[in-house]
Design an enzyme around this catalytic site. Structure first.
Site, mmCIF file in Angstrom:
data_model
loop_
_atom_site.group_PDB
_atom_site.id
_atom_site.type_symbol
_atom_site.label_atom_id
_atom_site.label_comp_id
_atom_site.label_asym_id
_atom_site.label_seq_id
_atom_site.Cartn_x
_atom_site.Cartn_y
_atom_site.Cartn_z
ATOM 1 N N GLY A 1 0.826 -1.219 0.000
ATOM 2 C CA GLY A 1 0.000 0.000 0.000
ATOM 3 C C GLY A 1 0.851 1.257 0.000
ATOM 4 N N GLY B 100 4.095 -6.130 5.854
ATOM 5 C CA GLY B 100 4.368 -7.322 5.026
ATOM 6 C C GLY B 100 5.715 -7.220 4.332
ATOM 7 N N ASP C 265 -1.003 2.681 8.433
ATOM 8 C CA ASP C 265 -1.493 1.856 9.553
ATOM 9 C C ASP C 265 -0.669 2.009 10.836
ATOM 10 O OD1 ASP C 265 -3.092 1.018 7.507
ATOM 11 O OD2 ASP C 265 -2.245 -0.993 7.341
ATOM 12 N N ARG D 221 -19.215 16.218 13.271
ATOM 13 C CA ARG D 221 -19.634 16.919 14.503
ATOM 14 C C ARG D 221 -20.535 18.117 14.178
ATOM 15 N NH1 ARG D 221 -14.932 15.828 17.847
ATOM 16 N NH2 ARG D 221 -15.772 14.439 19.440
HETATM 17 O O1 F6P Z 1 -1.631 -0.055 3.161
HETATM 18 C C1 F6P Z 1 -2.399 -0.384 4.241
HETATM 19 C C2 F6P Z 1 -3.838 -0.387 3.858
HETATM 20 O O2 F6P Z 1 -4.238 0.874 3.373
HETATM 21 C C3 F6P Z 1 -4.773 -0.793 4.993
HETATM 22 O O3 F6P Z 1 -5.077 0.284 5.824
HETATM 23 C C4 F6P Z 1 -5.950 -1.307 4.222
HETATM 24 O O4 F6P Z 1 -6.685 -2.258 4.931
HETATM 25 C C5 F6P Z 1 -5.320 -1.937 3.018
HETATM 26 O O5 F6P Z 1 -4.079 -1.319 2.831
HETATM 27 C C6 F6P Z 1 -6.127 -1.815 1.758
HETATM 28 O O6 F6P Z 1 -5.459 -2.492 0.765
HETATM 29 P P1 F6P Z 1 -5.837 -2.408 -0.773
HETATM 30 O O7 F6P Z 1 -5.358 -1.090 -1.272
HETATM 31 O O8 F6P Z 1 -5.131 -3.556 -1.391
HETATM 32 O O9 F6P Z 1 -7.325 -2.486 -0.851
#
Ligand code: F6P
Length: 317
Positions: free
Chosen positions: A10, A103, A127, A154
């Site tokens: 990500g 990862g 994250d 809000r």
């Molecule tokens: O990179 C982390 C993240 O953005 C998480 O917060 C999220 O659950 C995941 O990647 C989403 O992954 P993808 O872009 O593969 O849907």
């Protein structure tokens, strides 16, 4: 010296700022920088081009990443080691600057080290769930994006009372991101996958909150178990309307905050200096507010769950 930059997994706000910074340091010293398009798949496929400093600088403040990433398990394919060696030799690449999250750091960095590839990792994920570093690039920007959404919620909650607002954040599989947002925003409750709550207790608390304050604001992690069932069950159990907002991937592509721009530049400077003094493998970590190079790979473990005391404070448990 020639460095190839790779983004894996990500993307995160601040990656482009770090690429900009690293590229400038390198070019000013007469070194070369290549960028891989498409993560490791792109690297193995020789999708490498010289970084264009003026373009990178122009886009340094944008979210996402100027270099495309990939989640393909390219390094697991048969012959990957050979392919990597061939590309590094053919393109005369001395070392890799790698951006990635949990990862990438736990699975890919050790593999590269085993294969003898020189690689420094800059932990980058909204994250903030990487064990061994207090901070990952992009987290602050993603929090700020969510805080802006909270402010909007809000405003309408105040204007039209009598509702429960659930705001879903990214951050799976952990609740670190949701807790950071819930705390800073003064949300009434945080729902984290690490600490599931009993449904009837939750309904009672929400009813009391609405009775006292006119509305309830709940920040929930996308990884909270059975969230969609919860959205259906809460109105039934409380008799109060629920409004659900999901930040989705807009949160990951957030504008880059001041903190992330600064961290991006500091991280790339640490990596640059490490390469120059001959470090082969490492991870740029943040500990007690200071950035440093962790020599070698980080121990492969999952980050400890979100701070229990903070969680209990937010949820008034
Ligand atoms: O990179 C982390 C993240 O953005 C998480 O917060 C999220 O659950 C995941 O990647 C989403 O992954 P993808 O872009 O593969 O849907």
């Amino acid at each position: 010296m020639k460095t190839a930059i790779i983004v894996s997994g990500g993307d995160a706000p601040g990656i482009s700022a770090a690429i900009d910074s690293f590229t400038r340091l390198a070019l000013q010293s007469g070194d070369q920088v290549l960028g891989a398009q498409g993560g490791f798949s792109g690297l193995l496929d020789n999708q490498l081009a010289e970084m264009d400093q003026s373009l990178v600088s122009l886009l340094a403040g944008r979210g996402g990443s100027i270099l495309q990433s990939s989640r393909d398990p390219a390094l697991e394919q048969p012959g990957a080691r050979q392919l990597l060696g061939d590309v590094l030799r053919r393109r005369e690449i001395d070392n890799l600057l790698l951006f990635g999250g949990d990862g990438t750091i736990r699975h890919l960095a050790p593999r590269l080290a085993d294969w003898g590839a020189s690689c420094i990792v800059l932990p980058a994920t909204i994250d903030n769930d990487v064990a061994g570093t207090d901070y990952t690039l992009g987290h602050d920007s993603a929090c700020n994006f969510a805080l802006a959404a909270v402010d909007g919620i809000r405003a309408t909650a105040h204007a039209l009372p009598g509702r429960i607002f659930l705001l879903e954040t990214l951050g799976a599989p952990s609740g670190h991101l949701a807790l950071a947002i819930a705390y800073a925003s003064g949300a009434h409750l945080a729902l984290l996958p690490e600490y599931p709550l009993e449904l009837n207790w939750l309904a009672r608390r929400l009813r009391e909150t609405v009775a006292r304050e006119g509305y309830a604001l709940v920040v929930c992690s996308e990884a909270y178990p059975d969230l969609s069932r919860l959205v259906d069950e809460i109105p039934r159990l409380t008799g109060i309307r629920v409004r659900f907002t999901t930040l989705g991937h807009a949160q990951r592509g957030a504008d880059v905050s001041h903190r992330d721009r600064r961290v991006a530049r500091e991280m790339s400077r640490v990596a640059w200096r490490a390469f120059k003094r001959g470090a082969a493998n490492g991870v740029v970590i943040v500990r007690d507010g200071a950035l440093a190079l962790h020599d070698g790979i980080l121990p492969s473990r999952t980050k400890a769950p979100p701070d229990r005391k903070l969680y209990e404070f937010v949820n008034q448990l």
